[in-house]
Design a protein around this motif. Structure first.
Motif, PDB file in Angstrom:
ATOM      1  N   TRP A 150      44.077  44.008  51.801  1.00  0.00           N
ATOM      2  CA  TRP A 150      44.701  42.881  52.485  1.00  0.00           C
ATOM      3  C   TRP A 150      44.812  43.226  53.965  1.00  0.00           C
ATOM      4  N   TYR A 151      44.844  42.205  54.816  1.00  0.00           N
ATOM      5  CA  TYR A 151      44.818  42.395  56.267  1.00  0.00           C
ATOM      6  C   TYR A 151      45.918  43.320  56.750  1.00  0.00           C
ATOM      7  N   ASN A 152      47.038  43.380  56.024  1.00  0.00           N
ATOM      8  CA  ASN A 152      48.169  44.196  56.466  1.00  0.00           C
ATOM      9  C   ASN A 152      48.504  45.329  55.496  1.00  0.00           C
ATOM     10  N   ARG A 153      47.613  45.563  54.528  1.00  0.00           N
ATOM     11  CA  ARG A 153      47.893  46.631  53.553  1.00  0.00           C
ATOM     12  C   ARG A 153      46.582  47.129  52.957  1.00  0.00           C
ATOM     13  N   PHE A 192      58.702  29.051  53.399  1.00  0.00           N
ATOM     14  CA  PHE A 192      58.887  28.987  51.950  1.00  0.00           C
ATOM     15  C   PHE A 192      59.961  29.962  51.461  1.00  0.00           C
ATOM     16  N   ALA A 193      60.933  30.243  52.307  1.00  0.00           N
ATOM     17  CA  ALA A 193      61.963  31.225  51.962  1.00  0.00           C
ATOM     18  C   ALA A 193      62.747  30.831  50.720  1.00  0.00           C
ATOM     19  N   ASP A 194      62.859  29.525  50.445  1.00  0.00           N
ATOM     20  CA  ASP A 194      63.672  29.066  49.316  1.00  0.00           C
ATOM     21  C   ASP A 194      62.835  28.680  48.094  1.00  0.00           C
ATOM     22  N   ASP A 195      61.531  28.886  48.158  1.00  0.00           N
ATOM     23  CA  ASP A 195      60.664  28.489  47.057  1.00  0.00           C
ATOM     24  C   ASP A 195      60.483  29.605  46.039  1.00  0.00           C
ATOM     25  N   GLU A 196      60.078  29.214  44.842  1.00  0.00           N
ATOM     26  CA  GLU A 196      59.712  30.178  43.815  1.00  0.00           C
ATOM     27  C   GLU A 196      58.207  30.418  43.867  1.00  0.00           C
ATOM     28  N   TRP A 197      57.809  31.680  43.599  1.00  0.00           N
ATOM     29  CA  TRP A 197      56.415  32.078  43.707  1.00  0.00           C
ATOM     30  C   TRP A 197      55.838  32.403  42.343  1.00  0.00           C
ATOM     31  N   ILE A 198      54.541  32.194  42.230  1.00  0.00           N
ATOM     32  CA  ILE A 198      53.771  32.651  41.082  1.00  0.00           C
ATOM     33  C   ILE A 198      52.926  33.826  41.575  1.00  0.00           C
ATOM     34  N   SER A 199      53.082  34.962  40.938  1.00  0.00           N
ATOM     35  CA  SER A 199      52.475  36.199  41.433  1.00  0.00           C
ATOM     36  C   SER A 199      51.475  36.751  40.421  1.00  0.00           C
ATOM     37  N   TRP A 200      50.700  37.713  40.885  1.00  0.00           N
ATOM     38  CA  TRP A 200      49.921  38.550  39.989  1.00  0.00           C
ATOM     39  C   TRP A 200      50.886  39.436  39.191  1.00  0.00           C
ATOM     40  N   PRO A 201      50.450  40.042  38.079  1.00  0.00           N
ATOM     41  CA  PRO A 201      51.352  40.883  37.286  1.00  0.00           C
ATOM     42  C   PRO A 201      51.860  42.097  38.059  1.00  0.00           C
ATOM     43  N   GLN A 202      53.045  42.535  37.669  1.00  0.00           N
ATOM     44  CA  GLN A 202      53.646  43.722  38.287  1.00  0.00           C
ATOM     45  C   GLN A 202      52.727  44.931  38.128  1.00  0.00           C
ATOM     46  N   GLU A 204      50.058  45.531  39.856  1.00  0.00           N
ATOM     47  CA  GLU A 204      48.748  45.301  40.453  1.00  0.00           C
ATOM     48  C   GLU A 204      48.848  45.364  41.971  1.00  0.00           C
ATOM     49  N   PHE A 205      47.751  45.764  42.597  1.00  0.00           N
ATOM     50  CA  PHE A 205      47.718  45.914  44.046  1.00  0.00           C
ATOM     51  C   PHE A 205      48.122  44.627  44.756  1.00  0.00           C
ATOM     52  N   CYS A 206      47.616  43.472  44.283  1.00  0.00           N
ATOM     53  CA  CYS A 206      47.913  42.208  44.956  1.00  0.00           C
ATOM     54  C   CYS A 206      49.375  41.787  44.773  1.00  0.00           C
ATOM     55  N   HIS A 207      49.976  42.120  43.639  1.00  0.00           N
ATOM     56  CA  HIS A 207      51.415  41.854  43.462  1.00  0.00           C
ATOM     57  C   HIS A 207      52.225  42.668  44.457  1.00  0.00           C
ATOM     58  N   MET A 226      54.248  35.146  36.407  1.00  0.00           N
ATOM     59  CA  MET A 226      53.172  36.067  36.765  1.00  0.00           C
ATOM     60  C   MET A 226      51.942  35.721  35.932  1.00  0.00           C
ATOM     61  N   ALA A 227      50.799  35.656  36.598  1.00  0.00           N
ATOM     62  CA  ALA A 227      49.554  35.330  35.907  1.00  0.00           C
ATOM     63  C   ALA A 227      48.411  36.084  36.568  1.00  0.00           C
ATOM     64  N   GLU A 228      47.527  36.623  35.759  1.00  0.00           N
ATOM     65  CA  GLU A 228      46.405  37.421  36.252  1.00  0.00           C
ATOM     66  C   GLU A 228      45.381  36.563  36.985  1.00  0.00           C
ATOM     67  N   GLU A 229      45.005  35.440  36.368  1.00  0.00           N
ATOM     68  CA  GLU A 229      43.905  34.619  36.870  1.00  0.00           C
ATOM     69  C   GLU A 229      44.400  33.586  37.875  1.00  0.00           C
ATOM     70  N   HIS A 230      43.615  33.406  38.946  1.00  0.00           N
ATOM     71  CA  HIS A 230      43.972  32.399  39.939  1.00  0.00           C
ATOM     72  C   HIS A 230      43.973  30.999  39.327  1.00  0.00           C
ATOM     73  N   HIS A 231      43.072  30.715  38.416  1.00  0.00           N
ATOM     74  CA  HIS A 231      43.026  29.390  37.805  1.00  0.00           C
ATOM     75  C   HIS A 231      44.291  29.118  36.998  1.00  0.00           C
ATOM     76  N   THR A 232      44.847  30.151  36.359  1.00  0.00           N
ATOM     77  CA  THR A 232      46.109  29.987  35.645  1.00  0.00           C
ATOM     78  C   THR A 232      47.237  29.731  36.635  1.00  0.00           C
ATOM     79  N   GLN A 233      47.248  30.463  37.736  1.00  0.00           N
ATOM     80  CA  GLN A 233      48.264  30.221  38.758  1.00  0.00           C
ATOM     81  C   GLN A 233      48.205  28.785  39.264  1.00  0.00           C
ATOM     82  N   LEU A 234      46.984  28.284  39.525  1.00  0.00           N
ATOM     83  CA  LEU A 234      46.840  26.917  40.017  1.00  0.00           C
ATOM     84  C   LEU A 234      47.302  25.891  38.977  1.00  0.00           C
ATOM     85  N   ALA A 235      47.081  26.168  37.704  1.00  0.00           N
ATOM     86  CA  ALA A 235      47.554  25.263  36.651  1.00  0.00           C
ATOM     87  C   ALA A 235      49.079  25.211  36.633  1.00  0.00           C
TER      88      ALA A 235
END
Length: 302
Positions: A150-153, A192-202, A204-207, A226-235
């Motif tokens: 990632w650009y910062n990590r 988005f400080a007050d929003d809930e997020w959908i993340s990759w699983p704990q 994982e590098f991206c999480h 938490m969801a592994e696949e981006h398509h699941t996150q989008l759903a």
């Protein structure tokens, strides 16, 4: 004469710390590993493993031979690379690993190119996360992996690996289409400080990156799902269950009910290939990097 396969088995036990983990890395049973070690002990006339609690440890003789095994296996890899380079053709088997969106966004075109240009090269791809890919390349389980920073990590890489950049992949924020910010031309993560997020699983590098990045913006992440696949996150997002970071590589059509908005200070993933430096001269490695680089340029230009 020492048997190369048995040395490889001892090396795996030394690297992974247990018979079970060595068996997993070699794709054999624990019984097969134990049998190989027993035969190696008979060949050398020395005890190489000793019981330690519920597991095993290398004896002094085992550590000595495992160190030699690592050097011998490296030399074998180098010999194979130089023989392939001498022949000057990409032939044989090439084992690849890639994280899912790279597998979807880069590999169909790259693998088709390799098949056309190098019909004698057998390519095998396995989807795996970046951390696992790095370990697999180092162990020799795969020959080349496509991973990301990632650009910062940056992703930590051990010594002894070569790398080549493939593309920079921008990432947007994906949110429900009825979100208050869904029609903005760009957003900041602080919005988005007050929003809930959908993340990759704990774990994982991206999480870990998402947690680090949100906290660096003064946001304590509220992870709803938490969801592994981006398509699941989008759903999940389409169902109004949260929002997520959505990289563009391999994303495909966005489902109804989801809006993706660029981040004002662009978030990017740096996607690149890695392989063991002692395999650098292999024509198959160079052919794969070339095909993946061409696929990356096509993605960036689209």
């Amino acid at each position: 004469m020492l048997n190369l396969d048995r040395l490889r088995t001892l090396h795996a036990v030394a690297r992974h710390g247990s018979v079970g983990a060595a068996a997993d890395s070699l794709h054999v049973t624990t019984s097969a590993v134990s049998q190989q070690i027993a035969k190696l002990e008979r060949e050398t006339g020395q005890q190489l493993l000793a019981k330690y609690g519920r597991g095993v440890r290398l004896t002094d003789a085992g550590r000595l031979l495992a160190d030699h095994a690592a050097r011998i296996l490296s030399q074998v890899e180098l010999a194979q690379a130089e023989l392939e380079a001498h022949r000057g053709q990409a032939v044989g088997e090439l084992r690849l690993g890639a994280f899912p969106t790279a597998a979807r966004g880069l590999f169909p075109a790259a693998l088709a190119t390799l098949r056309r240009a190098h019909p004698q090269l057998r390519v095998r791809l396995t989807e795996m996360e970046p951390d696992e890919s790095v370990r697999s390349v180092v162990r020799g389980d795969i020959d080349l992996a496509v991973v990301l920073d990632w650009y910062n990590r940056p992703l930590p890489l051990p010594d002894g690996l070569a790398k080549a950049p493939l593309l920079d992949d921008p990432a947007d924020v994906a949110m429900p289409a009825d979100h208050a910010l869904a029609h903005r031309r760009s957003v900041d993560l602080e919005d988005f400080a007050d929003d809930e997020w959908i993340s990759w699983p704990q774990g994982e590098f991206c999480h870990d990156w998402l947690m680090f990045t949100l906290r660096s913006k003064g946001i304590e992440p509220r992870i709803a799902h938490m969801a592994e696949e981006h398509h699941t996150q989008l759903a999940f997002i389409a169902a109004g269950l949260g929002l997520a970071v959505a990289p563009r590589l391999g994303r495909g059509p966005v489902p109804d009910g989801v809006s993706v908005v660029p981040v004002r200070h662009t978030m990017r993933r740096h996607v690149y290939a890695i392989w063991r430096a002692d395999a650098d001269r292999r024509p198959s490695i160079r052919a794969a990097v070339s095909a993946l680089g061409a696929a990356g340029k096509d993605v960036e230009g689209s």
